[in-house]
Scaffold this active site. Structure first.
Site, PDB file in Angstrom:
ATOM      1  N   CYS A   1       2.040   0.582  -8.680  1.00  0.00           N
ATOM      2  CA  CYS A   1       3.228   1.258  -8.151  1.00  0.00           C
ATOM      3  C   CYS A   1       4.401   1.188  -9.112  1.00  0.00           C
ATOM      4  O   CYS A   1       5.405   1.872  -8.891  1.00  0.00           O
ATOM      5  CB  CYS A   1       3.601   0.709  -6.786  1.00  0.00           C
ATOM      6  SG  CYS A   1       3.534  -1.071  -6.647  1.00  0.00           S
TER       7      CYS A   1
ATOM      8  N   GLU B   1       3.992   9.870  -5.879  1.00  0.00           N
ATOM      9  CA  GLU B   1       3.400   8.850  -6.742  1.00  0.00           C
ATOM     10  C   GLU B   1       1.991   9.298  -7.134  1.00  0.00           C
ATOM     11  O   GLU B   1       1.127   9.458  -6.276  1.00  0.00           O
ATOM     12  CB  GLU B   1       3.337   7.512  -6.013  1.00  0.00           C
ATOM     13  CG  GLU B   1       2.701   6.403  -6.822  1.00  0.00           C
ATOM     14  CD  GLU B   1       2.639   5.101  -6.060  1.00  0.00           C
ATOM     15  OE1 GLU B   1       2.821   4.042  -6.686  1.00  0.00           O
ATOM     16  OE2 GLU B   1       2.392   5.137  -4.836  1.00  0.00           O
TER      17      GLU B   1
ATOM     18  N   GLU C   1       5.709  -3.371   0.786  1.00  0.00           N
ATOM     19  CA  GLU C   1       5.785  -3.091  -0.655  1.00  0.00           C
ATOM     20  C   GLU C   1       4.981  -1.821  -0.871  1.00  0.00           C
ATOM     21  O   GLU C   1       3.755  -1.837  -0.819  1.00  0.00           O
ATOM     22  CB  GLU C   1       5.225  -4.284  -1.443  1.00  0.00           C
ATOM     23  CG  GLU C   1       5.674  -4.310  -2.891  1.00  0.00           C
ATOM     24  CD  GLU C   1       4.865  -3.365  -3.753  1.00  0.00           C
ATOM     25  OE1 GLU C   1       5.370  -2.252  -4.054  1.00  0.00           O
ATOM     26  OE2 GLU C   1       3.743  -3.725  -4.127  1.00  0.00           O
ATOM     27  N   LEU C   2       5.697  -0.718  -1.083  1.00  0.00           N
ATOM     28  CA  LEU C   2       5.081   0.600  -1.008  1.00  0.00           C
ATOM     29  C   LEU C   2       5.042   1.265  -2.375  1.00  0.00           C
ATOM     30  O   LEU C   2       4.879   0.618  -3.392  1.00  0.00           O
ATOM     31  CB  LEU C   2       5.831   1.440   0.032  1.00  0.00           C
ATOM     32  CG  LEU C   2       5.960   0.761   1.408  1.00  0.00           C
ATOM     33  CD1 LEU C   2       6.775   1.616   2.357  1.00  0.00           C
ATOM     34  CD2 LEU C   2       4.596   0.427   2.003  1.00  0.00           C
TER      35      LEU C   2
ATOM     36  N   GLY D   1       0.831  -1.202   0.000  1.00  0.00           N
ATOM     37  CA  GLY D   1       0.000   0.000   0.000  1.00  0.00           C
ATOM     38  C   GLY D   1       0.862   1.247   0.000  1.00  0.00           C
ATOM     39  O   GLY D   1       1.989   1.246  -0.496  1.00  0.00           O
ATOM     40  N   SER D   2       0.345   2.300   0.591  1.00  0.00           N
ATOM     41  CA  SER D   2       1.014   3.595   0.547  1.00  0.00           C
ATOM     42  C   SER D   2       2.206   3.626   1.501  1.00  0.00           C
ATOM     43  O   SER D   2       2.230   2.927   2.522  1.00  0.00           O
ATOM     44  CB  SER D   2       0.036   4.714   0.916  1.00  0.00           C
ATOM     45  OG  SER D   2      -0.234   4.704   2.308  1.00  0.00           O
TER      46      SER D   2
END
Length: 481
Positions: free
Chosen positions: A287, A381, A249-250, A229-230
């Site tokens: 992402c 992002e 996992e950003l 996520g963020s």
């Protein structure tokens, strides 16, 4: 009347007292109603997972592999049904939803294969020093404990698969929290897992609301957290539980570099097509979506023209239509945020080459040039169908531009030169370098994750299995080696 979807509590269906609606972001219709677990039910799931830790870790490999194979087969059999479900809850164009199901099929198949060969152990002679004469070390891996998997909305099936499959492969109980906007795909995985012979309590799928998450994150019975996520939420989780193992996992701000040797018409057509497709294929909600195009000055003008034409050729519309390339963002609020970032950039002097309009939750595929430093789009992002074009002089300036970001997930480098490829691999501050293609390429068996503010740890089935386990050495003494 919309039927209420039950959740999966320690391997069985259950319902709570409250519900929430899942809506289609394209047209706003209610797709389903989902039951929310009560606090007591969440506690029951956690207690059941904790209680089965030792039993599940000792489950024979063939049992875990058979369960994973079963889920893989059933996903393949129900591909069209599940793809339509993904498209309805997420707004993903149906062709991309079908592709997501196919990837999840592979994830469970890869996990089944890894489960069969996992933990054969590594043997070391310890008599390399005199004190180790007659001693042999055997190192094996053991689960750290129950995994709390927290999945995002953008790949509502496959990123749930990347939490569940590696956990089952190593014999670690898992509690999966799907995204509240897109819980139905995760619940489908629960339906398929319920058809297997896995121990009761070894898995739950709980669509709890985000405000209930701090208590789960803090629970000492859940020593492993796998979050996608963020960056803001991910690092808040990590900081709140520094003693736990967190795989994060950003976000990203992915760049596609087009160097001067990538200069033929065919080269530039390929690069432009891939850039246009993968800056928009999830409405930019990936992402590793292409957000920045960094092109050598010698090819910039020709490439820019081709990229704009390829972006304008993307078909935007109803995600249920086979012809649609770009659907809505997950919500109208998300589209408004993207709109505000583009407007800020244009007002600051960026040149709008195409796009820049919004209709409801749908934002038109957009290309910007001459993006000023300091605007939000330059550093954050966007998570929307927006890319910016940047002109550079030479390889060194291109690689420096890639690294001029707080994120470092993946980068794409269009070059024909092998030495350049290896220089990129060494120089670029990212978790993955894709040569001859965009940064958006991901094979589900490869290590996937980033550096800097793009996270810690790696997904990809075998690599997640390592994250969920730790080494334990057994030393045998008195052996005639």
């Amino acid at each position: 009347m919309t039927a209420t979807h039950a959740f999966w509590l320690a391997g069985r269906q259950a319902t709570g007292t409250d519900t929430f609606d899942v809506t289609n972001p394209f047209d706003g219709r209610v797709v389903a109603q989902v039951s929310v677990p009560t606090e007591a039910q969440v506690e029951e799931a956690v207690a059941a997972a904790h209680a089965v830790v030792d039993e599940f870790a000792a489950t024979p490999a063939h049992v875990r592999a058979a369960a994973l194979d079963h889920v893989s087969r059933r996903l393949a059999e129900r591909t069209e049904e599940i793809a339509q479900l993904i498209s309805a809850e997420n707004g993903k164009p149906i062709k991309w939803a079908r592709g997501e199901v196919g990837r999840a099929v592979s994830v469970f198949r890869f996990a089944a294969e890894e489960a069969r060969r996992f933990n054969g152990g590594e043997v070391q002679r310890l008599d390399t020093d005199a004190g180790g004469v007659g001693r042999l070390g055997l190192t094996r891996r053991f689960p750290k404990g129950v995994v709390l998997g927290i999945a995002p909305f953008n790949f509502p099936l496959n990123l749930c698969a990347h939490k569940i499959a590696p956990a089952i492969a190593v014999g670690a109980p898992i509690i999966l929290k799907p995204a509240p906007a897109t819980p139905l795909s995760g619940l489908i995985l629960g339906e398929l897992l319920a058809e297997t012979d896995l121990p009761a309590g070894s898995w739950s799928v709980l669509p709890v609301l985000n405000e209930a998450m701090p208590a789960l994150v803090q629970d000492e019975r859940l020593p492993v957290i796998s979050f996608t996520g963020s960056d803001k939420v991910g690092y808040a989780i990590q900081q709140s539980v520094p003693h736990k193992h967190c795989t994060l996992e950003l976000g990203g701000n992915a760049a596609a570099v087009v160097l001067g040797d990538w200069s033929s018409e065919a080269d530039l057509d390929w690069a432009a097509t891939r850039i246009a497709t993968f800056s928009n294929y999830q409405a930019g909600q990936s992402c590793i979506s292409v957000q920045r195009v960094i092109a050598d000055a010698s090819v910039y003008d020709r490439l820019a023209e081709k990229v704009v034409a390829a972006v304008e050729a993307q078909v935007t519309g109803d995600p249920a239509a086979d012809s649609t390339d770009v659907g809505p963002l997950v919500s109208e609020d998300a589209a408004r945020r993207v709109e505000s970032w583009v407007n800020e950039a244009v007002q600051a002097g960026a040149k709008l080459l195409t796009g820049g309009t919004r209709e409801g939750a749908t934002y038109a595929p957009t290309v910007l040039a001459e993006l000023p430093e300091g605007v939000t789009l330059a550093g954050e992002e966007v998570f929307g169908p927006v890319l910016s074009l940047h002109r550079v002089d030479g390889e060194a300036e291109a690689f420096a531009a890639v690294n001029d970001s707080k994120f470092g997930l993946q980068a794409g480098v269009f070059t024909h030169d092998l030495q350049t490829a290896f220089r990129a691999h060494r120089a670029l501050e990212v978790g993955g370098v894709i040569v001859g293609d965009v940064p958006s390429y991901r094979a589900d068996q490869m290590p996937y994750g980033g550096v800097k503010q793009s996270g810690v740890g790696r997904e990809g089935v075998r690599y997640a299995m390592d994250d969920y386990t730790y080494e334990r050495v057994l030393v045998l003494t008195g052996l005639a080696l």
